[in-house]
Design an enzyme around this catalytic site. Structure first.
Site, PDB file in Angstrom:
ATOM      1  N   ASP A  36       0.851  -1.201   0.000  1.00  4.60           N
ATOM      2  CA  ASP A  36       0.000   0.000   0.000  1.00  4.60           C
ATOM      3  C   ASP A  36       0.879   1.240   0.000  1.00  4.60           C
ATOM      4  O   ASP A  36       1.943   1.259   0.617  1.00  4.60           O
ATOM      5  CB  ASP A  36      -0.913  -0.010   1.239  1.00  4.60           C
ATOM      6  CG  ASP A  36      -2.166   0.829   1.037  1.00  4.60           C
ATOM      7  OD1 ASP A  36      -3.263   0.246   0.994  1.00  4.60           O
ATOM      8  OD2 ASP A  36      -2.047   2.073   0.903  1.00  4.60           O
ATOM      9  N   ASP A  63       4.175   2.419  -3.993  1.00  8.06           N
ATOM     10  CA  ASP A  63       3.359   3.288  -4.840  1.00  8.06           C
ATOM     11  C   ASP A  63       3.217   2.599  -6.192  1.00  8.06           C
ATOM     12  O   ASP A  63       4.162   2.546  -6.984  1.00  8.06           O
ATOM     13  CB  ASP A  63       4.019   4.660  -5.001  1.00  8.06           C
ATOM     14  CG  ASP A  63       3.195   5.555  -5.927  1.00  8.06           C
ATOM     15  OD1 ASP A  63       2.156   5.091  -6.441  1.00  8.06           O
ATOM     16  OD2 ASP A  63       3.605   6.714  -6.128  1.00  8.06           O
ATOM     17  N   ASN A  90      -6.166  -4.938  -5.975  1.00  7.33           N
ATOM     18  CA  ASN A  90      -7.297  -4.277  -5.310  1.00  7.33           C
ATOM     19  C   ASN A  90      -7.135  -2.754  -5.251  1.00  7.33           C
ATOM     20  O   ASN A  90      -8.123  -2.026  -5.274  1.00  7.33           O
ATOM     21  CB  ASN A  90      -7.424  -4.855  -3.889  1.00  7.33           C
ATOM     22  CG  ASN A  90      -8.241  -3.974  -2.979  1.00  7.33           C
ATOM     23  OD1 ASN A  90      -9.466  -3.962  -3.044  1.00  7.33           O
ATOM     24  ND2 ASN A  90      -7.572  -3.217  -2.116  1.00  7.33           N
ATOM     25  N   TYR A 153     -13.130   6.175 -14.216  1.00  4.77           N
ATOM     26  CA  TYR A 153     -13.203   5.025 -13.310  1.00  4.77           C
ATOM     27  C   TYR A 153     -13.817   3.819 -14.017  1.00  4.77           C
ATOM     28  O   TYR A 153     -13.301   2.695 -13.958  1.00  4.77           O
ATOM     29  CB  TYR A 153     -14.022   5.420 -12.081  1.00  4.77           C
ATOM     30  CG  TYR A 153     -14.143   4.340 -11.041  1.00  4.77           C
ATOM     31  CD1 TYR A 153     -13.047   3.955 -10.277  1.00  4.77           C
ATOM     32  CD2 TYR A 153     -15.349   3.681 -10.818  1.00  4.77           C
ATOM     33  CE1 TYR A 153     -13.149   2.957  -9.320  1.00  4.77           C
ATOM     34  CE2 TYR A 153     -15.469   2.689  -9.863  1.00  4.77           C
ATOM     35  CZ  TYR A 153     -14.366   2.330  -9.111  1.00  4.77           C
ATOM     36  OH  TYR A 153     -14.482   1.334  -8.169  1.00  4.77           O
ATOM     37  N   LYS A 157     -12.222   0.146 -14.934  1.00  4.59           N
ATOM     38  CA  LYS A 157     -12.765  -1.103 -14.393  1.00  4.59           C
ATOM     39  C   LYS A 157     -13.175  -2.060 -15.524  1.00  4.59           C
ATOM     40  O   LYS A 157     -12.975  -3.270 -15.432  1.00  4.59           O
ATOM     41  CB  LYS A 157     -13.941  -0.817 -13.455  1.00  4.59           C
ATOM     42  CG  LYS A 157     -13.524  -0.147 -12.143  1.00  4.59           C
ATOM     43  CD  LYS A 157     -12.479  -0.968 -11.388  1.00  4.59           C
ATOM     44  CE  LYS A 157     -12.154  -0.394 -10.025  1.00  4.59           C
ATOM     45  NZ  LYS A 157     -11.072  -1.129  -9.335  1.00  4.59           N
TER      46      LYS A 157
HETATM   47  N1  LIG Z   1     -15.969   0.669  -1.808  1.00  2.00           N
HETATM   48  C1  LIG Z   1     -16.739   0.408  -2.828  1.00  2.00           C
HETATM   49  O1  LIG Z   1     -17.941   0.709  -2.839  1.00  2.00           O
HETATM   50  C2  LIG Z   1     -16.184  -0.265  -4.054  1.00  2.00           C
HETATM   51  C3  LIG Z   1     -17.090  -0.703  -5.026  1.00  2.00           C
HETATM   52  C4  LIG Z   1     -16.601  -1.330  -6.161  1.00  2.00           C
HETATM   53  C5  LIG Z   1     -15.245  -1.514  -6.323  1.00  2.00           C
HETATM   54  N2  LIG Z   1     -14.406  -1.068  -5.357  1.00  2.00           N
HETATM   55  C6  LIG Z   1     -12.979  -1.283  -5.590  1.00  2.00           C
HETATM   56  O2  LIG Z   1     -12.415  -1.883  -4.448  1.00  2.00           O
HETATM   57  C7  LIG Z   1     -11.053  -1.503  -4.338  1.00  2.00           C
HETATM   58  C8  LIG Z   1     -10.777  -1.017  -2.922  1.00  2.00           C
HETATM   59  O3  LIG Z   1     -11.640   0.054  -2.613  1.00  2.00           O
HETATM   60  P1  LIG Z   1     -11.892   0.531  -1.095  1.00  2.00           P
HETATM   61  O4  LIG Z   1     -13.303   0.970  -1.038  1.00  2.00           O
HETATM   62  O5  LIG Z   1     -11.388  -0.494  -0.154  1.00  2.00           O
HETATM   63  O6  LIG Z   1     -10.980   1.838  -1.066  1.00  2.00           O
HETATM   64  P2  LIG Z   1      -9.954   2.366   0.062  1.00  2.00           P
HETATM   65  O7  LIG Z   1      -9.712   3.791  -0.285  1.00  2.00           O
HETATM   66  O8  LIG Z   1     -10.445   2.049   1.426  1.00  2.00           O
HETATM   67  O9  LIG Z   1      -8.656   1.507  -0.232  1.00  2.00           O
HETATM   68  C9  LIG Z   1      -7.827   1.722  -1.340  1.00  2.00           C
HETATM   69  C10 LIG Z   1      -6.402   1.461  -0.903  1.00  2.00           C
HETATM   70  O10 LIG Z   1      -5.556   1.594  -2.058  1.00  2.00           O
HETATM   71  C11 LIG Z   1      -4.391   2.292  -1.641  1.00  2.00           C
HETATM   72  N3  LIG Z   1      -3.774   2.973  -2.779  1.00  2.00           N
HETATM   73  C12 LIG Z   1      -4.223   4.070  -3.447  1.00  2.00           C
HETATM   74  N4  LIG Z   1      -3.336   4.446  -4.362  1.00  2.00           N
HETATM   75  C13 LIG Z   1      -2.299   3.572  -4.301  1.00  2.00           C
HETATM   76  C14 LIG Z   1      -1.061   3.460  -4.978  1.00  2.00           C
HETATM   77  N5  LIG Z   1      -0.689   4.356  -5.905  1.00  2.00           N
HETATM   78  N6  LIG Z   1      -0.238   2.454  -4.654  1.00  2.00           N
HETATM   79  C15 LIG Z   1      -0.589   1.568  -3.680  1.00  2.00           C
HETATM   80  N7  LIG Z   1      -1.740   1.638  -2.981  1.00  2.00           N
HETATM   81  C16 LIG Z   1      -2.582   2.628  -3.290  1.00  2.00           C
HETATM   82  C17 LIG Z   1      -4.895   3.302  -0.607  1.00  2.00           C
HETATM   83  O11 LIG Z   1      -3.840   3.780   0.218  1.00  2.00           O
HETATM   84  C18 LIG Z   1      -5.922   2.479   0.148  1.00  2.00           C
HETATM   85  O12 LIG Z   1      -5.364   1.807   1.262  1.00  2.00           O
HETATM   86  C19 LIG Z   1     -10.814  -0.478  -5.438  1.00  2.00           C
HETATM   87  O13 LIG Z   1     -10.251  -1.132  -6.560  1.00  2.00           O
HETATM   88  C20 LIG Z   1     -12.208  -0.006  -5.782  1.00  2.00           C
HETATM   89  O14 LIG Z   1     -12.289   0.454  -7.109  1.00  2.00           O
HETATM   90  C21 LIG Z   1     -14.832  -0.449  -4.241  1.00  2.00           C
END
Ligand SMILES: NC(=O)c1ccc[n+]([C@@H]2O[C@H](COP(=O)([O-])OP(=O)(O)OC[C@H]3O[C@@H](n4cnc5c(N)ncnc54)[C@H](O)[C@@H]3O)[C@@H](O)[C@H]2O)c1
Length: 266
Positions: A36, A63, A90, A153, A157
């Site tokens: 992360d 990153d 993820n 976005y 996806k």
């Molecule tokens: N929450 C939702 O409703 C939802 C719905 C559909 C899909 N998703 C997908 O699920 C995944 C996780 O979403 P979430 O809701 O847990 O979000 P979140 O913001 O809680 O977690 C995302 C994580 O990715 C990390 N991150 C961001 N940029 C980064 C980088 N450059 N390098 C490494 N790490 C990085 C962040 O620090 C964070 O810990 C994403 O792919 C999102 O598109 C989420």
């Protein structure tokens, strides 16, 4: 002969869904690398996991926008554990915008992290997959890939789903499976980014209205789907998209300010 312990990389493993996925894999005895960009959150998540689970867990500040960082992630995982069995792509960046407000820098950032990074990470992990003659990729897509939504976005996806299918066909000869999990709405920093409380409340209501099952998703629902697809129980499943949406993938997108503005009927 006992099977070696499986080793997983979970990108964005410190976030809402990523930490649930990491915990669920650790519960299954899989060793987990939490990769992360948020170093403090990753360290805190790993400390919590070590207190709860016997399986090893390692945090690597990464990153994913940086190609060098992805190389180091794979190298460090390899030197610590000697193998890579599961890659969970993820992590993602969320810069919602309408087409008319589309900012090229946001597009590039999202493209690097949400799309290029999963491809490069799997390409760099491929040496391990080939040597092991096994491996599994789980890409976290979104219900948006099918319903439409904010343009950058949604494009990323949908691209990730295409990438999943490409992995499935290209990597099958190494016994590598690749599948996507497509969640709908779960409250997190990701979904609340750039939205106030009232907007979040309305969005939640709208998602409740289009979700046939009588509850909203929890991160655990997504983690269970990932754990299944990553497990030997799913070894003959590849190229699939598993929607974890309570049926909401069957419904149109809720009408939010970002949804299509409809002109008055003629
Ligand atoms: N929450 C939702 O409703 C939802 C719905 C559909 C899909 N998703 C997908 O699920 C995944 C996780 O979403 P979430 O809701 O847990 O979000 P979140 O913001 O809680 O977690 C995302 C994580 O990715 C990390 N991150 C961001 N940029 C980064 C980088 N450059 N390098 C490494 N790490 C990085 C962040 O620090 C964070 O810990 C994403 O792919 C999102 O598109 C989420």
């Amino acid at each position: 002969m006992t099977e070696p312990r499986r080793v997983a990389i979970v990108t964005g493993g410190a976030g809402k869904l990523g930490s649930a996925i990491a915990a669920r894999l650790l519960e299954d005895g899989v060793a987990v690398v939490v990769a992360d960009v948020n170093e403090d959150a990753a360290a805190a998540a790993v400390a919590g996991f070590r207190a709860r689970f016997a399986a090893p867990c390692l945090g690597i500040a990464t990153d994913l926008g940086s190609l060098e960082a992805i190389e180091s992630l794979v190298d460090e995982t390899g030197s610590r554990f000697g193998r890579i069995d599961v890659v969970v792509n993820n992590a993602a960046v969320n810069r919602r915008s309408t087409l008319s407000e589309l900012a090229p820098d946001d597009w590039d950032l999202m493209s690097d992290v949400n799309l290029r990074a999963p491809a490069i990470l799997v390409s760099r992990a491929l040496g391990f997959f080939k040597a092991q003659n096994s491996g599994t990729v789980v890409n976290i897509a979104s219900r948006n890939w099918v319903s439409g939504g904010p343009v950058a976005y949604t494009t990323m996806k949908a691209g990730l789903v295409g990438m999943t299918r490409s992995f499935a066909t290209e990597l099958a000869k190494y016994n590598v499976t690749a599948n996507a999990v497509a969640p709908s709405f779960i409250e997190s920093d990701f979904t609340s980014y750039d939205r106030d409380e009232e907007q979040m409340r309305r969005l939640l209501e709208q998602y409740q209205a289009i979700t046939p099952l009588p509850r909203m998703a929890e991160s655990r629902d997504v983690a269970n789907a990932v754990a299944f697809l990553a497990s030997p129980a799913a070894s003959f499943i590849t190229g699939e998209v598993l929607h974890v949406c309570g049926g909401a993938q069957l419904a149109p997108l809720p009408r939010t300010p970002l949804a299509v503005e409809r002109p008055a009927p003629r």
